[in-house]
Every structure is written in structure tokens, then in C-alpha cells.
Design an enzyme around this catalytic site. Structure first.
Site, PDB file in Angstrom:
ATOM      1  N   LYS B  72      41.874  39.942  62.151  1.00  0.00           N
ATOM      2  CA  LYS B  72      43.254  40.011  61.647  1.00  0.00           C
ATOM      3  C   LYS B  72      44.024  38.767  62.072  1.00  0.00           C
ATOM      4  CE  LYS B  72      47.266  43.074  61.308  1.00  0.00           C
ATOM      5  NZ  LYS B  72      47.416  43.174  59.856  1.00  0.00           N
ATOM      6  N   ASN B 100      50.334  47.069  50.712  1.00  0.00           N
ATOM      7  CA  ASN B 100      50.805  47.082  52.096  1.00  0.00           C
ATOM      8  C   ASN B 100      51.857  46.027  52.298  1.00  0.00           C
ATOM      9  OD1 ASN B 100      49.835  44.686  54.053  1.00  0.00           O
ATOM     10  ND2 ASN B 100      48.411  44.898  52.327  1.00  0.00           N
ATOM     11  N   PHE B 159      46.399  31.494  53.471  1.00  0.00           N
ATOM     12  CA  PHE B 159      47.408  30.975  52.550  1.00  0.00           C
ATOM     13  C   PHE B 159      47.641  31.983  51.425  1.00  0.00           C
ATOM     14  CE2 PHE B 159      45.693  26.495  53.669  1.00  0.00           C
ATOM     15  CZ  PHE B 159      46.395  26.500  54.864  1.00  0.00           C
ATOM     16  N   CYS B 161      48.827  35.676  52.062  1.00  0.00           N
ATOM     17  CA  CYS B 161      49.659  36.858  52.277  1.00  0.00           C
ATOM     18  C   CYS B 161      50.960  36.769  51.471  1.00  0.00           C
ATOM     19  CB  CYS B 161      49.971  37.013  53.766  1.00  0.00           C
ATOM     20  SG  CYS B 161      50.978  38.461  54.104  1.00  0.00           S
ATOM     21  N   LYS B 199      41.835  30.846  52.409  1.00  0.00           N
ATOM     22  CA  LYS B 199      42.041  32.084  51.661  1.00  0.00           C
ATOM     23  C   LYS B 199      43.157  31.897  50.646  1.00  0.00           C
ATOM     24  CE  LYS B 199      42.431  37.097  52.220  1.00  0.00           C
ATOM     25  NZ  LYS B 199      42.301  38.191  53.202  1.00  0.00           N
ATOM     26  N   ASN B 226      43.422  37.128  47.880  1.00  0.00           N
ATOM     27  CA  ASN B 226      44.315  37.897  48.735  1.00  0.00           C
ATOM     28  C   ASN B 226      45.030  38.890  47.818  1.00  0.00           C
ATOM     29  OD1 ASN B 226      46.266  38.745  50.731  1.00  0.00           O
ATOM     30  ND2 ASN B 226      45.752  36.863  51.829  1.00  0.00           N
ATOM     31  N   THR B 227      45.958  39.654  48.360  1.00  0.00           N
ATOM     32  CA  THR B 227      46.564  40.729  47.570  1.00  0.00           C
ATOM     33  C   THR B 227      47.535  40.202  46.516  1.00  0.00           C
ATOM     34  OG1 THR B 227      48.203  40.940  49.292  1.00  0.00           O
ATOM     35  CG2 THR B 227      46.341  42.463  49.364  1.00  0.00           C
ATOM     36  N   CYS B 378      40.003  56.166  18.037  1.00  0.00           N
ATOM     37  CA  CYS B 378      39.759  55.230  16.940  1.00  0.00           C
ATOM     38  C   CYS B 378      40.898  55.296  15.920  1.00  0.00           C
ATOM     39  CB  CYS B 378      38.423  55.534  16.273  1.00  0.00           C
ATOM     40  SG  CYS B 378      37.957  54.302  15.033  1.00  0.00           S
ATOM     41  N   CYS B 402      33.027  50.434  10.796  1.00  0.00           N
ATOM     42  CA  CYS B 402      33.096  50.300  12.259  1.00  0.00           C
ATOM     43  C   CYS B 402      33.098  48.824  12.652  1.00  0.00           C
ATOM     44  CB  CYS B 402      31.907  51.014  12.908  1.00  0.00           C
ATOM     45  SG  CYS B 402      31.816  50.788  14.692  1.00  0.00           S
ATOM     46  N   CYS B 405      34.015  47.922  18.321  1.00  0.00           N
ATOM     47  CA  CYS B 405      34.931  47.565  19.414  1.00  0.00           C
ATOM     48  C   CYS B 405      34.595  48.257  20.724  1.00  0.00           C
ATOM     49  CB  CYS B 405      36.374  47.877  19.018  1.00  0.00           C
ATOM     50  SG  CYS B 405      36.777  49.634  19.040  1.00  0.00           S
ATOM     51  N   CYS B 408      35.350  54.028  21.233  1.00  0.00           N
ATOM     52  CA  CYS B 408      34.860  55.417  21.176  1.00  0.00           C
ATOM     53  C   CYS B 408      33.868  55.683  22.296  1.00  0.00           C
ATOM     54  CB  CYS B 408      34.252  55.723  19.808  1.00  0.00           C
ATOM     55  SG  CYS B 408      32.919  54.608  19.322  1.00  0.00           S
TER      56      CYS B 408
END
Lengths: 436, 447
Positions: B72, B100, B159, B161, B199, B226-227, B378, B402, B405, B408
Site C-alpha cells: 500500500k 473507494n 500516478f 489514484c 502506475k 488504476n481506478t 431483437c 438476420c 449481431c 439473441c
């Protein structure tokens, strides 16, 4: 007030309430089918996938609204509907080899949420100044009256008995629903302004002509009559019950003590017979036997109910009929005889010990009641004939629904027919101003 | 559908033909990897976050089977809020997505350094990477020198967060500014004698820009993603964003299963960019071995996991390593390097895809349970190519209409009921770019 020590309270719900987490998890399984088969199977066409999705999304009040909009008796139907042969039986998961969605229990989850918390979803419509009498206090009249009040009419229900709710209160198997749950539903539905006249028998305490004078229309939802008798020797012995009378005693009081019964015999092959047998067995009667004059293939009882009964230990004697009830001042045996396919006795009669008998061979028709209606009303041996679309009878001022019209079906059918009649009455009042 | 196991969250879609090696019982499989000079016995590293807060956690994780851990983030100890986490539930399962607003370590640097040294001493074969986040050049020099003394295997410069720290000019504030990122990476290389990973934050327009800056700054590798900046939900009674801190909330970092496709795209973007040559440690929604395999097939050299460990505990790694091993045995691979990046050649720009390739849906009437979800999807959501014949609940595909795609097949709840069947048209491959080159590009545009 109902007594708290009623016999029925000894039986817990076979399908108890789901927890919030269980309900959400089960709701998550629903596929939200297009043109869903479960809806097509519901006599009241509840939008089942929609209310299940509403439960899943944390909107139980909305789910209950979806249910009650379609079926005013949604609270009791969640418990008493034979879902196995209706919505749940049609769930596509059956074809997938997976357990079908527990629709009844999810419905109960939603309706419990509003009924138990006293959350009212409906109100009386703007008053039309019209009034309708509903004869009989069961599901058909309730559904009819609720819909009528929502449409702005005054609805008064006449019930000759002590309790409102009809068979929902005194006839439904206790492990499906206890009487207080029916009364809770009645109270919740009646809050919007349904008027009750309890202990008043139309045709005896109030003449039909008076009813016709006071009201713009009459809905007949009086159900069926008393238990039919076999006309067999000894049928008046203490210990011999009509099945619905026995069930009523179990549900509303403590006149019958199942723990003092060792051996019970139920005569009949319908759902009432199976209900009575299961109730006695679950209440602790060691030996319970259903005696039916034909074979299992001819029983009108649902197969799933018979399977439950068998699993619970109920025994069956096929192709036999009682010829006498025996006892010295009190029942102690049933004399039976085997019958052939034409129900003719074959062989020697035999004795089965019994200290309780429930006769479930149907209920009487209310022909006497109907005979008092001024101008008469068309019926076939007590089954009132009604128009398929409106529920109207041959007598222009009368509509009918429920067992009195359909001859004996489910609560959900009574609910659908009561609501149909309300719409029919409303349309007629709107169109013709109610002049006959 | 992959692994014969489409019910577990694997994407539906036309996966195309798959080479089938068949099971090879007992064949030895080596999961060891190397990423930017950092080696580990398997590719699964705990990402920098709450699970790598203490020596006790990291050692327990190594005992459970994790190949590495990124400690951490070290820096000036901070004060956290309560609450800190929020999550999205979906269809009865919790934590489909997670966010978070927790910051970097709240423990004194000397305590963290002492514990890192202790873990490295006890687990010399595992990868132990120290995540760092400080401000000035002097700060970076100081923390890198002190941390390197622990014997850790490398650094990861945080780099990425996107909450709290960026407001102080750190974290994603750096990751979103390539010149700054390049400069600080250069400092780290100058002061460090062990590998330096950078990061990256996904909260940018094109991930290649910060990745190239990291490469120019001399990084040994990059970690991503990262998030993602997010607001998870609003409390409908208090009107507070969730997670709520005394009735107020703020943007957090989104992660968990929901973000995997975004992370996979960014890893793919770097894998396809010829000018980018650094190894990638992939992060983002890895919860199963199949997620892990996706990133490896798109070129990742190591994998980092956080949310799955926060949800299920460290034991979850065993499902990932065992699943990967089993797949490798089935396919006949003995080392990850043999298949790493194997899917990259099959990733093309849209303009290079074959416009003449055609598939149509086919419904197995025996398997069909009649839910008609395919019809609704569809009819309302796609191209109106499914009919409802009278007298049956089994829908019928209008195969000549059809468009192939896949919708279905995606919504069908029955495994194997709807298949996509190739229609042989006898036409050579023709892409949009081919049409542009031939001057016939007007016939059917992209949108």
C-alpha cells in the site's frame, strides 16, 4: 375477534414468508419472459414478471400495486392459489429442468409488505351516487365491492355469517393461510370504503325487494351451500362431520380436538377431501384414510396435493363407498364396500375403525336463495348463468360471480369474476344510467 | 463462450473457432513470470491497496498462493474518512462494481519499511513491490533511498489514484499530465537501482499518452489501470452520495468486475502500439482465471488483483492459479510466455474487419424453453429478425434477414440453445479500409 387458541394455529405455513434477501435472490432468477406464460396462466392476468422485477429492484410497494391492480385478492391468492397448476406450472424454468420461480411466495412478499404495514394503495373514486349490494362476504363479493368503490360507487356487502372473507377465512387449509390473514386482507381492502352488514341474511333478514329498492344493482357472490350428505345410516352420529364444517371448526375455533382422534376417514375425491385429510394428518391424527369411490386417475383433487398428502402419511382406499357409520352413541367405525367401475357394490362390506369422519362429497346449491329473487334468475341446478364478458345474469338488475356462478373454483377465479362484474355494473350504470 | 463455462460471467459473443488441445493430466505447468525485471512464482500480485497494508496481510497472502504484492502506497501518512467504500450490486450478487475514497497508507513510514524488510527476508522468492507517492524531487529521493534499503524488488510510482491525493497535486494529477509524469519517472530512475513501474490512471483520453511518457522517463514497465473516477450511487433518503461521510460524499475510484473490459481495452491499446515497448502489469476487475487469461492473451506480463481479495479474502487466488494451470494443461502449454500476447494479432482496428463475413442465429427448438427474450431483444433492441410462429412458443429466426449481431444469443438463458452459424458467401475478405483504398468506400458507412 378470532380466538387466539384456534386449532388451526397449531399448523405453521407450509410456504413461509421469504426474507428480504431470499426474495431478492429469487426475484433475480426471473427471466422477464416476453408475453410471459405465467401471466397467461393467471385468471387475473397479474403482470408477474413486472412485480418480480419490482421486488428485485427494491420496490415492494410498487410490486404490491402491480399485483392488487390486477387482483384485489392478491394477498390471499399469494397463499391459496394452486400455483403449481397455474403460473408456476407454466414457468419456462420447468422446461429448463430448473426449479420454477416461487411466484406465490414472491407475491406474498410484496403483499405482506403493504397489508401488514397498513400501507394503503387505493382510494374511493369520486362519488357517482350509485349503490350496489353484494350478497355473500367471500372473495367474489370482496373483489367486486373493492373495484366498485374505486370506481366511485357505494358498495355494501351482506354476509350472513360471523366472519367476513368467506372460505378465505373459514375454509382455506390452515397451512396455506390462517383466518387472521384473510381478515387482515378484508380489513385492508375495506378501508377504502366498503360497507359490511355482517350476520344479515338476504332473503330472510332483508327481503330481496328491499334490496332492489335500496340499490341500483345487486351482485350475487354467495358461494355454495352446506356440505352434501351421503344419506347413509349413522350419518348423524357425533364424530361424523361435513368436510367444510370440520375445516371451519378447525379454523375458527376449538370444538374439534384432533389430538383425541386416533383414526380418521375422509370420504371423497376432491380438493376439499385432500385438504381435510392433510389438515387432520398434520394436526397429529395417527391414521388418516381417504376413501374414494373411483381410482386415483378419476380424482378431481390436484395431483400435487395428493402427492403431498401421500408423503405426509395419508392412506388411500380406492373404489370403496361407505354403507354405514357405526357406533354406540358415538362414531367408532365406518362400514365400507368395494365398488366396481359403475360404482355398484361388489363383495362383502368391511369395517374400518374411525373416531372421526369427514364427508367431502360436494356442497349444496343455493337454489332456495335464488328462488326468492323477484322476477327469477336463470341457473342450472343452482349455478347462476352469467354473461362471459360482463358477469351479468338473466335478471337485468343482477350480476354474479364466484362459486355460485362457476360451481366451485379457486379464489383467484372468484376474484376475477367479482372484478369482471364490477366493471360490467359500472359500464351499465355509465351507459344506461341504471334504468332497467 | 469460452471454457465450456458460459454461465460464470464470461462474455457471450462469437468467440470464433478455438484450438482444442484436450486435457493433459499431470503435465507440469510453470506459472512463473517476469515483469520489468521483477520475478514472481506466478503472475498474481496483490495490487497496492487495503489488502497490502501490513506485513501480516502480505505474508498470509503469500502463504495462500499469491505470487507477489505491491505494498500500500508509502508517503506522508494521511487521515482517512468513514465510510470509505461503496459497491454496486447486480442481479442478486453484490460487488459487481466497487469504489473507494481511501487514501495511501495511514501508518508511519518507518513501520512500513520495517515490515517490508521483514516480509522480503521471509519470502525472498516472491515479488514485493513498494508503491510510492510523494511530491518534491527531494521527497522522491529520500523515500526511494530509504525504501530500497528494505530489499524490495521494485517500485511502483502511484500516478493513478483519482481521489484525495490528486487534489494535493499527486496521484492522477501526475498521471493526467504526461510531461510531469515523465519528469518524476526520470527522478525515480535517477535515484533507484531497482526496477521502476509506473502506475497509470485511466482517467485520460488515450492511455498511450501517459504510457509513452513513462517510457520516455525510463520506466521499466507500467501498471494499469488504476481506478476510474466514479460516484457509486445516491442515498435516496438522505440525498448523500455513497459512500457517505457524515451526510456528504465525493468521487471515488471505481474497480471490481465491472471495469474489466475497460482495463482490457487499455492493456490491448498498449499491446498493439508498436512504439510502446514496456512490459505491462495488468490491473482491473480480475476475479477469475478467465479474467486473468484475457489480460495475458493481450500481452500482460503480470496481473494485479485487489477487489476480489477484498471481497473473498486471499484464498481466492487458488481458483485463479488452478484455473490457469488447468487451461494450460488442456491447451498443452507449459509456460505463460508460450501464449502471452497470443490474441494481440487478432485484434484489429474496425476498419480492417471483414465486411463480407456473415453469421446468422439458429435456435435449437429442443433446448428452447420459450421465454422469448430473444424475440423481445431483437424486435425492440436490434433488427426485427425474429418471428413468433403461431401455436408454439419457440421463436423462428428470419435467417435471410438476420444481421448476425449476436444479441439473441447473448440474452438467451439456455446454454447452447442459440448458436451463430457461418454463412458461406464465397466472397473474399473486404474491409472498410480496402474499400477506401479501392475508392468504393461510400457503400455502407461506419457510425
Amino acid at each position: 375477534m378470532l380466538a387466539t387458541d384456534r386449532v388451526e394455529t397449531r399448523l405453521p405455513d407450509l410456504k413461509p414468508a421469504l426474507t428480504e434477501a431470499q426474495a431478492r435472490a429469487e426475484a433475480a432468477r426471473c427471466l422477464f419472459c416476453h408475453d410471459a406464460p405465467c401471466v397467461a396462466a393467471c385468471p387475473t392476468a397479474i403482470d408477474i414478471p413486472m412485480f418480480i422485477r419490482q421486488i428485485h429492484s427494491g420496490n415492494p410497494v410498487g410490486a404490491a400495486r402491480t399485483i392488487f391492480e390486477a387482483n384485489p385478492l392478491g394477498h390471499s391468492c399469494a397463499r391459496v392459489c394452486p400455483v403449481e397448476v397455474l403460473c408456476v406450472g407454466e414457468c419456462v424454468y420447468n422446461a429448463k429442468g430448473e426449479p420454477p420461480i416461487m411466484i406465490g411466495r414472491l407475491q406474498r412478499h410484496a403483499t405482506d409488505h403493504v397489508v401488514h404495514a397498513g400501507i394503503q394503495l387505493f382510494e374511493a373514486g369520486p362519488s357517482t351516487g350509485r349503490a350496489i349490494a353484494c350478497v355473500g362476504g367471500g372473495p367474489a363479493s370482496l373483489a367486486c365491492a373493492h373495484e366498485l368503490v374505486r370506481l366511485g360507487h357505494r358498495a355494501v356487502i351482506y354476509e350472513k355469517g360471523t366472519w367476513p372473507g368467506g372460505l378465505n377465512t373459514d375454509g382455506v387449509a390452515p397451512y396455506k393461510m390462517h383466518a387472521e390473514e384473510s381478515l387482515a386482507e378484508v380489513e385492508w381492502l375495506s378501508e377504502i370504503g366498503i360497507v359490511w352488514r355482517l350476520g344479515v341474511e338476504v332473503g330472510r333478514d332483508v327481503p330481496w325487494v328491499e334490496l332492489e329498492r335500496e340499490f341500483d344493482a345487486v351482485f350475487l357472490g354467495a358461494g355454495l351451500g352446506a356440505d352434501s350428505a351421503l344419506g347413509v345410516e349413522g350419518e348423524d352420529l357425533p364424530g361424523v362431520w361435513g368436510a367444510t364444517a370440520l375445516i371451519e371448526a378447525i379454523k375458527t375455533g376449538r370444538q374439534v380436538d384432533p389430538l383425541s382422534v386416533y383414526s380418521a376417514v375422509v370420504i371423497g375425491g376432491g380438493n376439499t377431501a385432500i385438504d381435510a385429510a392433510r389438515e387432520l394428518k398434520l394436526l397429529g391424527v395417527p391414521e388418516v384414510r381417504v376413501v374414494y369411490r373411483r381410482g386415483p386417475e378419476s380424482m378431481s383433487a390436484y395431483a400435487h396435493e395428493r402427492e403431498h398428502a401421500t408423503a405426509e402419511g395419508v392412506a388411500f382406499t380406492w373404489r370403496a363407498v361407505p354403507v354405514a357409520f357405526e357406533g354406540n352413541g358415538r362414531l367408532n367405525a365406518v362400514r365400507l364396500t368395494t365398488v366396481d367401475r359403475g360404482c355398484n357394490p361388489v363383495g362383502e362390506p368391511f369395517r374400518v375403525p374411525a373416531d372421526l369422519v369427514a364427508v367431502a362429497v360436494g356442497q349444496g346449491r343455493l337454489e332456495t336463495l335464488l328462488a326468492g329473487i323477484p322476477g327469477g334468475i336463470a341457473h342450472e341446478r343452482g349455478h347462476v348463468r352469467v354473461d362471459e364478458a360482463t358477469g351479468r345474469t338473466s335478471n337485468p338488475k343482477y350480476w354474479a360471480g364466484g362459486d355460485l356462478a362457476n360451481g366451485g373454483a379457486e379464489v383467484v377465479n372468484a376474484a376475477a369474476e367479482g372484478k369482471r362484474a364490477a366493471r360490467g355494473i359500472h359500464e351499465w350504470l355509465e351507459r344506461n344510467g341504471g334504468s332497467v | 463462450m469460452r471454457g465450456g463455462n458460459p454461465g460464470n460471467g464470461a462474455p457471450r459473443g462469437n468467440g470464433g473457432p478455438r484450438a482444442n488441445g484436450g486435457p493433459r493430466p499431470g503435465r507440469p505447468v510453470d506459472l512463473s513470470v517476469e515483469c520489468g525485471g521483477i520475478r514472481s512464482p506466478n503472475p498474481f500480485w496483490l495490487a497496492s491497496g487495503p489488502p497490502t497494508n501490513t506485513a501480516g496481510q502480505v505474508m498470509r497472502a503469500f502463504d495462500m498462493g499469491w505470487g507477489g504484492a505491491v505494498w500500500k502506497t508509502l508517503g506522508d501518512p494521511i487521515t482517512n474518512t468513514a465510510s470509505r467504500y461503496g459497491a454496486i450490486d447486480y442481479q442478486g450478487r453484490n460487488v459487481a462494481g466497487f469504489n473507494n475514497i481511501e487514501l495511501i497508507t495511514d501508518r508511519p513510514l518507518e513501520v512500513n519499511l520495517r515490515e517490508i524488510a521483514e516480509v522480503k527476508r521471509r519470502y525472498p522468492g516472491h515479488a514485493l513491490v513498494a508503491s510510492l507517492m510523494v511530491e518534491t524531487r527531494d521527497d522522491w529521493r529520500d523515500i526511494i533511498r530509504r525504501t530500497e534499503d528494505t530489499g524490495c524488488d521494485g517500485f511502483e510510482l502511484n500516478f493513478g489514484c483519482p481521489h484525495g491525493m490528486c487534489e494535493r497535486g499527486m496521484g492522477s494529477a501526475v498521471g493526467q499530465e504526461p510531461r510531469l509524469l515523465e519528469e518524476i519517472t526520470g527522478w525515480a530512475r535517477e535515484f533507484a537501482s531497482i526496477p521502476v513501474l509506473v502506475k497509470l490512471t485511466p482517467n485520460i483520453t488515450d492511455i498511450l499518452d501517459p504510457a509513452m511518457a513513462a517510457q520516455r522517463g525510463g520506466a521499466h514497465g507500467v501498471s494499469l489501470i488504476n481506478t476510474i473516477k466514479s460516484v457509486i450511487a445516491i442515498d435516496h433518503d438522505t440525498f448523500s452520495p455513497i459512500p457517505s461521510v457524515a451526510g456528504q460524499g465525493t468521487s471515488g475510484g471505481y474497480c471490481g468486475p465491472a471495469v474489466k473490459p475497460i482495463a482490457l481495452h487499455m492493456v490491448t491499446r498498449l499491446g498493439k502500439a508498436e512504439e510502446f515497448r514496456l512490459p505491462v502489469s495488468a490491473i482491473g476487475g480480475i476475479h477469475t482465471w478467465e479474467d486473468a487469461l484475457d489480460f495475458l492473451l493481450m500481452g500482460a506480463s503480470s496481473l494485479q488483483v485487489c477487489t476480489a481479495a477484498m471481497h473473498y479474502g486471499f484464498r481466492i487466488v487458488q481458483e485463479m492459479t488452478r484455473g490457469l494451470e488447468e487451461w494450460m494443461r488442456e491447451k498443452g502449454y507449459s509456460r505463460i510466455e508460450e501464449f502471452r500476447g497470443r490474441a494481440l494479432p487478432n485484434y484489429e482496428e474496425w476498419g480492417d474487419l471483414d465486411l463480407n463475413y456473415r453469421i446468422v442465429a439458429e435456435i435449437d427448438p429442443v433446448l428452447c424453453i420459450g421465454c422469448q427474450l430473444c424475440y423481445a431483444a431483437c424486435e425492440d433492441g436490434a433488427h426485427q429478425c425474429i418471428a413468433l410462429p403461431a401455436g408454439t412458443r419457440v421463436p423462428r429466426i428470419k435467417q435471410d434477414e438476420c444481421v448476425g449481431c449476436n444479441l439473441c444469443q447473448i440474452v438467451c438463458p439456455v446454454e447452447g440453445c442459440i448458436t451463430m452459424v457461418e454463412v458461406e458467401r464465397g466472397l473474399p475478405k473486404e474491409s472498410w479500409n480496402d474499400r477506401v483504398a479501392a475508392g468504393t468506400a461510400g457503400a455502407g458507412g461506419r457510425h
